[in-house]
Design an enzyme around this catalytic site. Structure first.
Site, PDB file in Angstrom:
ATOM      1  CE  LYS A   8      20.522 101.804 -11.143  1.00  0.00           C
ATOM      2  NZ  LYS A   8      21.654 100.797 -11.229  1.00  0.00           N
ATOM      3  N   GLY A 163      23.117  95.502 -11.703  1.00  0.00           N
ATOM      4  CA  GLY A 163      23.237  95.340 -13.152  1.00  0.00           C
ATOM      5  C   GLY A 163      24.066  94.105 -13.797  1.00  0.00           C
ATOM      6  CB  SER A 193      20.774  91.401  -9.853  1.00  0.00           C
ATOM      7  OG  SER A 193      21.830  91.792 -10.567  1.00  0.00           O
TER       8      SER A 193
HETATM    9  P1  13P Z   1      19.842  96.334 -10.503  1.00  0.00           P
HETATM   10  O1  13P Z   1      18.506  96.164 -10.089  1.00  0.00           O
HETATM   11  O2  13P Z   1      19.552  96.765 -12.284  1.00  0.00           O
HETATM   12  O3  13P Z   1      20.839  95.588 -10.556  1.00  0.00           O
HETATM   13  O4  13P Z   1      20.147  97.889 -10.042  1.00  0.00           O
HETATM   14  C1  13P Z   1      20.348  98.170  -8.659  1.00  0.00           C
HETATM   15  C2  13P Z   1      20.464  99.499  -8.238  1.00  0.00           C
HETATM   16  O5  13P Z   1      21.631  99.943  -8.607  1.00  0.00           O
HETATM   17  C3  13P Z   1      19.309 100.037  -7.695  1.00  0.00           C
HETATM   18  O6  13P Z   1      19.879 101.526  -7.358  1.00  0.00           O
END
Ligand code: 13P
Length: 229
Positions: A8, A163, A193
């Protein structure tokens, strides 16, 4: 299994270089059939060599031109990048990409022969209405998408699990994945997650072909906990 790291808006060019160097030095111990993908931020894209694929988190469906703030095929080709994430919920919801735009992007990158990781997922509000509402929503996210394209992977990422530390349960993942597999017979990743403490149970679900990971992919130690679990 497929292990995909979505950075991200995290990591810099330098920290991505360090990360990849360190990851590569430990990848010898992964299973040969496992596949690793890394999606760094755009400024950190480069022609990295190793036992992994580098993909872009986004691009504009154009070769080049007047599209301020975007990158196209020309910028990706410099680094031989031909893997892209399309349809992530953060792009759909935070950045306002409509299904029509997502489908246009998919069609363009399909034409270019890109490997596409195509993300779908429902909100908590939809999940609370039950599996039928969930499936109706997920099916709507295939509108305009050529699901017969042979070079794409689906990533199911329930928005409420991204997240938040709240992973979907084994039952929720397996029921949703089984239903999805009947509609689109492609490799299917779970995202939301995923971390060291839940990878074993998630990876053991038959219809889970891999994971798409945000938070736990940001440090090589926590990402390797998944890959080498
Ligand atoms: P998380 O693993 O931080 O929950 O994010 C998942 C995600 O959006 C991966 O593209």
């Amino acid at each position: 299994m497929i292990y995909a790291a979505n950075f991200k808006t995290n990591h810099t060019r330098q920290s991505t270089k360090n990360y990849i160097k360190e990851l590569q030095s430990k990848l010898d111990s992964k299973k040969p059939e496992d596949k690793i993908y890394i999606f760094p931020p755009l400024t950190a894209l480069d022609a990295f060599e190793g036992d992994f694929s580098i993909g872009t988190q986004n691009a504009y469906p154009v070769e080049k031109g007047a599209f301020t703030g975007e990158i196209g095929i020309e910028q990706l080709a410099e680094f031989n990048i031909n893997t892209i994430l399309i349809g992530h919920s953060e792009r759909r919801d935070t950045l306002g990409e409509s299904q029509e735009e997502v489908a246009k992007k998919f069609a363009f990158f399909r034409e270019q022969g890109f490997e596409i990781i195509y993300c779908i997922g429902e909100s908590l509000e939809v999940r609370e209405q039950g599996i039928e509402a969930v499936m109706e929503h997920l099916i709507s996210q295939f509108e305009g998408i050529d699901t017969t394209y042979n070079n794409f992977i689906v990533a199911y990422e329930p928005i409420w699990a991204i997240g938040t530390g709240r992973t979907a349960s084994v039952e929720e993942i397996s029921q949703t994945h089984n239903s999805l597999k009947k509609i689109v017979d492609k490799a299917l990743l779970y995202g939301g997650s995923v971390k060291g403490t839940n990878i074993k149970e998630i990876a053991s679900i038959e219809s889970v072909d891999g994971v798409l990971v945000g938070g736990a992919s940001l440090r090589t130690e926590t990402f390797l906990e998944l890959v080498l679990h």
